[in-house]
Design an enzyme around this catalytic site. Structure first.
Site, PDB file in Angstrom:
ATOM      1  N   CYS A 156       1.951  -0.353  -4.953  1.00  0.00           N
ATOM      2  CA  CYS A 156       1.456   1.047  -4.781  1.00  0.00           C
ATOM      3  C   CYS A 156       1.264   1.780  -6.441  1.00  0.00           C
ATOM      4  CB  CYS A 156       2.469   2.023  -4.268  1.00  0.00           C
ATOM      5  SG  CYS A 156       2.428   1.263  -2.499  1.00  0.00           S
TER       6      CYS A 156
HETATM    7  N1  CO8 Z   1       9.237   2.632  17.304  1.00  0.00           N
HETATM    8  C1  CO8 Z   1      10.649   2.656  17.862  1.00  0.00           C
HETATM    9  N2  CO8 Z   1      11.826   3.415  16.898  1.00  0.00           N
HETATM   10  C2  CO8 Z   1      11.243   2.052  15.366  1.00  0.00           C
HETATM   11  C3  CO8 Z   1      10.362   1.812  15.404  1.00  0.00           C
HETATM   12  C4  CO8 Z   1       9.207   1.661  16.342  1.00  0.00           C
HETATM   13  N3  CO8 Z   1       8.058   1.589  15.450  1.00  0.00           N
HETATM   14  N4  CO8 Z   1      10.407   1.294  13.824  1.00  0.00           N
HETATM   15  C5  CO8 Z   1      12.020   1.575  13.866  1.00  0.00           C
HETATM   16  N5  CO8 Z   1      12.905   2.532  15.659  1.00  0.00           N
HETATM   17  C6  CO8 Z   1      13.933   2.535  14.661  1.00  0.00           C
HETATM   18  C7  CO8 Z   1      14.875   1.779  14.262  1.00  0.00           C
HETATM   19  O1  CO8 Z   1      14.700   0.171  14.718  1.00  0.00           O
HETATM   20  C8  CO8 Z   1      16.122   2.680  14.327  1.00  0.00           C
HETATM   21  O2  CO8 Z   1      16.672   2.528  15.374  1.00  0.00           O
HETATM   22  P1  CO8 Z   1      18.709   2.303  15.184  1.00  0.00           P
HETATM   23  O3  CO8 Z   1      19.176   4.098  15.208  1.00  0.00           O
HETATM   24  O4  CO8 Z   1      18.858   2.288  16.706  1.00  0.00           O
HETATM   25  O5  CO8 Z   1      18.711   1.554  14.507  1.00  0.00           O
HETATM   26  C9  CO8 Z   1      15.943   4.022  14.262  1.00  0.00           C
HETATM   27  O6  CO8 Z   1      14.186   4.163  14.438  1.00  0.00           O
HETATM   28  C10 CO8 Z   1      15.819   4.609  13.027  1.00  0.00           C
HETATM   29  O7  CO8 Z   1      14.521   3.611  11.750  1.00  0.00           O
HETATM   30  P2  CO8 Z   1      14.826   3.719  10.295  1.00  0.00           P
HETATM   31  O8  CO8 Z   1      15.596   4.685  10.239  1.00  0.00           O
HETATM   32  O9  CO8 Z   1      13.663   2.702   9.985  1.00  0.00           O
HETATM   33  O10 CO8 Z   1      13.517   5.242  10.887  1.00  0.00           O
HETATM   34  P3  CO8 Z   1      13.241   5.812   9.456  1.00  0.00           P
HETATM   35  O11 CO8 Z   1      13.804   7.395   9.912  1.00  0.00           O
HETATM   36  O12 CO8 Z   1      13.704   5.580   7.715  1.00  0.00           O
HETATM   37  O13 CO8 Z   1      11.136   5.873   9.144  1.00  0.00           O
HETATM   38  C11 CO8 Z   1      10.166   4.950   8.051  1.00  0.00           C
HETATM   39  C12 CO8 Z   1      11.606   4.389   8.944  1.00  0.00           C
HETATM   40  C13 CO8 Z   1       8.514   5.637   8.128  1.00  0.00           C
HETATM   41  C14 CO8 Z   1       9.772   3.306   7.252  1.00  0.00           C
HETATM   42  C15 CO8 Z   1      10.283   5.687   6.166  1.00  0.00           C
HETATM   43  O14 CO8 Z   1      12.081   4.634   5.900  1.00  0.00           O
HETATM   44  C16 CO8 Z   1      10.045   5.080   4.739  1.00  0.00           C
HETATM   45  O15 CO8 Z   1       9.013   6.124   5.227  1.00  0.00           O
HETATM   46  N6  CO8 Z   1      10.588   4.870   4.232  1.00  0.00           N
HETATM   47  C17 CO8 Z   1       9.814   4.968   2.956  1.00  0.00           C
HETATM   48  C18 CO8 Z   1       8.876   3.715   2.856  1.00  0.00           C
HETATM   49  C19 CO8 Z   1       8.182   3.298   1.561  1.00  0.00           C
HETATM   50  O16 CO8 Z   1       7.362   4.409   1.041  1.00  0.00           O
HETATM   51  N7  CO8 Z   1       7.401   1.871   0.756  1.00  0.00           N
HETATM   52  C20 CO8 Z   1       6.381   1.418   0.713  1.00  0.00           C
HETATM   53  C21 CO8 Z   1       6.544   0.512   0.422  1.00  0.00           C
HETATM   54  S1  CO8 Z   1       4.861   0.341   0.204  1.00  0.00           S
HETATM   55  C22 CO8 Z   1       5.185  -0.185  -1.699  1.00  0.00           C
HETATM   56  O17 CO8 Z   1       5.825  -0.315  -2.497  1.00  0.00           O
HETATM   57  C23 CO8 Z   1       3.333  -1.316  -1.324  1.00  0.00           C
HETATM   58  C24 CO8 Z   1       3.408  -2.307  -1.153  1.00  0.00           C
HETATM   59  C25 CO8 Z   1       2.506  -3.383  -0.969  1.00  0.00           C
HETATM   60  C26 CO8 Z   1       1.312  -3.218  -0.274  1.00  0.00           C
HETATM   61  C27 CO8 Z   1       1.726  -3.654   1.428  1.00  0.00           C
HETATM   62  C28 CO8 Z   1       0.769  -3.905   2.014  1.00  0.00           C
HETATM   63  C29 CO8 Z   1       1.238  -4.841   3.669  1.00  0.00           C
END
Ligand code: CO8
Length: 374
Positions: A156
């Site tokens: 990123c």
């Molecule tokens: N629908 C419904 N429920 C869901 C879904 C969904 N789609 N997804 C997860 N849940 C559930 C989970 O299972 C969990 O359930 P439980 O509480 O029962 O365990 C609950 O919702 C909460 O899940 P999370 O704790 O995972 O949810 P968050 O509030 O943390 O949100 C995010 C998830 C949006 C992913 C958030 O954590 C986030 O944005 N984090 C930062 C991520 C980030 O910035 N990463 C960078 C990646 S990009 C990068 O570096 C480039 C890489 C190279 C590119 C790659 C291209 C493919």
């Protein structure tokens, strides 16, 4: 030392859009089919059923509403669940080079430069569609640019690291102008069958022209006052696909770790303070008060992350004008995100305005670029 400016930016936005509603419907159908297929094992307690995805969760957790992709057909087909992009002959322009050329044309036009004015091309992206020859060299040839070109990858943060490299080369005089392109076909390495991340990414290509500030022709140019790059190793965002895959037993099958995977919550918690500290330290070392900034063009991964980083840096909640988000329309476009924000929201500021372009992501990696409008 030469002063350096960003004198042009360009965006290639793929025409096809996938809304959250479309994405969730196809994923849920896929999950439903998998659960039917494995009903006996699920019934016997040998396998967990696949959970369903939800639009409300996606918007609340990330702020993402839709994403552009090169091709939506395969992604939305529950029998395929990945993009289908036809192979091109070696004589044809590759896909990453093609979208790079489109974004580059716009950036060079805005800078008022032609191929003859550019000395180097950098293709900075989080994945490259082949090992070699470099995509950047193909772009160089397609545009008729002399000099040299190379690919680089810092996930990123590829674009901000690319800006630092280009700025350093221009400062020391090895080149006069650099074209940097960020073709991000994230749909190719995204895992569309995993509800935890299937909503995160989108495709796009951005381009940035950097040149000596004393040679700028554009009336919307920003001097690069300072750059700072930071990395700290983490496995919390990872993709294990690579050229040694076939050498490893059991790796040529459909494995989850051969696509993007992450510990999203850990990333959120660890990267927010790291980025705020980087930006504040960088500004302090340049003698710039955060309150004097007119705009933050942040990496576009998550609205909550951006709100927190913006508040930590400015010491108060930033307005939409001060910290524009594009992730609601583009999703996370990896290295291109902060450049899309900069490209779309930079021509309205008056001369002398200060701002920061900042990226963060896998590595971990983070880049801060302090700019002032000429
Ligand atoms: N629908 C419904 N429920 C869901 C879904 C969904 N789609 N997804 C997860 N849940 C559930 C989970 O299972 C969990 O359930 P439980 O509480 O029962 O365990 C609950 O919702 C909460 O899940 P999370 O704790 O995972 O949810 P968050 O509030 O943390 O949100 C995010 C998830 C949006 C992913 C958030 O954590 C986030 O944005 N984090 C930062 C991520 C980030 O910035 N990463 C960078 C990646 S990009 C990068 O570096 C480039 C890489 C190279 C590119 C790659 C291209 C493919």
């Amino acid at each position: 030392m030469n002063r350096v400016a960003i004198s042009g930016t360009g965006i290639f936005t793929p025409e096809e859009i996938i809304t959250n509603a479309e994405l969730v419907a196809s994923y849920n159908e896929y999950a439903h089919r998998q659960n039917m297929l494995h009903a006996d094992a699920i019934e016997a307690g040998e396998r967990e059923p696949m959970p369903m995805s939800a639009e409300e969760f996606i918007v609340k957790a990330s702020g993402i509403e839709r994403r552009h992709v090169m091709s939506k057909f395969g992604i939305l087909d529950p029998g395929i669940m990945h993009p289908v992009l036809p192979e091109r002959a070696e004589e044809e322009l590759s896909l990453m080079a093609e979208i790079s050329v489109k974004a580059a044309d716009e950036a060079m036009k805005k800078a008022g430069l032609t191929a003859a004015d550019i000395d180097a091309v950098i293709c900075a992206a989080s994945n490259h569609e082949r090992a070699y020859p470099a995509i950047a060299i193909e772009v160089q040839q397609a545009l008729g640019i002399k000099g040299f070109a190379f690919d680089m990858n810092v996930a990123c943060s590829s674009a901000t690291f690319g800006i630092q490299l280009a700025a350093d080369m221009i400062r020391t005089g090895s080149v006069r102008a650099v074209l940097m392109v960020n073709p991000e076909i994230t749909s190719g390495h995204q895992e569309w069958r995993d509800r935890d991340c299937h909503f995160i990414f989108g495709d796009v290509c951005t381009a940035v022209v950097l040149q000596r500030a004393d040679e700028v022709k554009s009336d919307n140019a920003y001097e690069v006052l300072a750059t700072r790059c930071l990395t700290e190793f983490s496995n919390n965002i990872r993709n294990n696909n690579g050229f040694l895959r076939r050498t490893r037993e059991g790796h040529m099958v459909d494995r989850r770790d051969m696509q993007f995977h992450q510990e999203g919550r850990k990333v959120f918690k660890q990267v927010v303070p790291m980025v705020a500290e980087l930006m504040l330290g960088h500004l302090a070392d340049q003698g710039i008060e955060p309150q004097s900034l007119s705009r933050l063009w942040l990496h576009q991964a998550n609205k909550g992350m951006n709100d927190l980083i913006g508040a930590k840096v400015l010491g108060r909640e930033p307005s939409r004008q001060e910290q524009p988000n594009v992730l609601q329309d583009y999703a996370n476009t990896s290295s291109a995100g902060s450049i899309i924000a900069f490209s779309k929201y930079s021509d309205d500021l008056p001369s002398g305005s200060l701002g920061v372009i900042c990226s963060f992501g896998a590595g971990y990696s983070a880049g801060s670029v302090i700019v002032r409008k000429l």
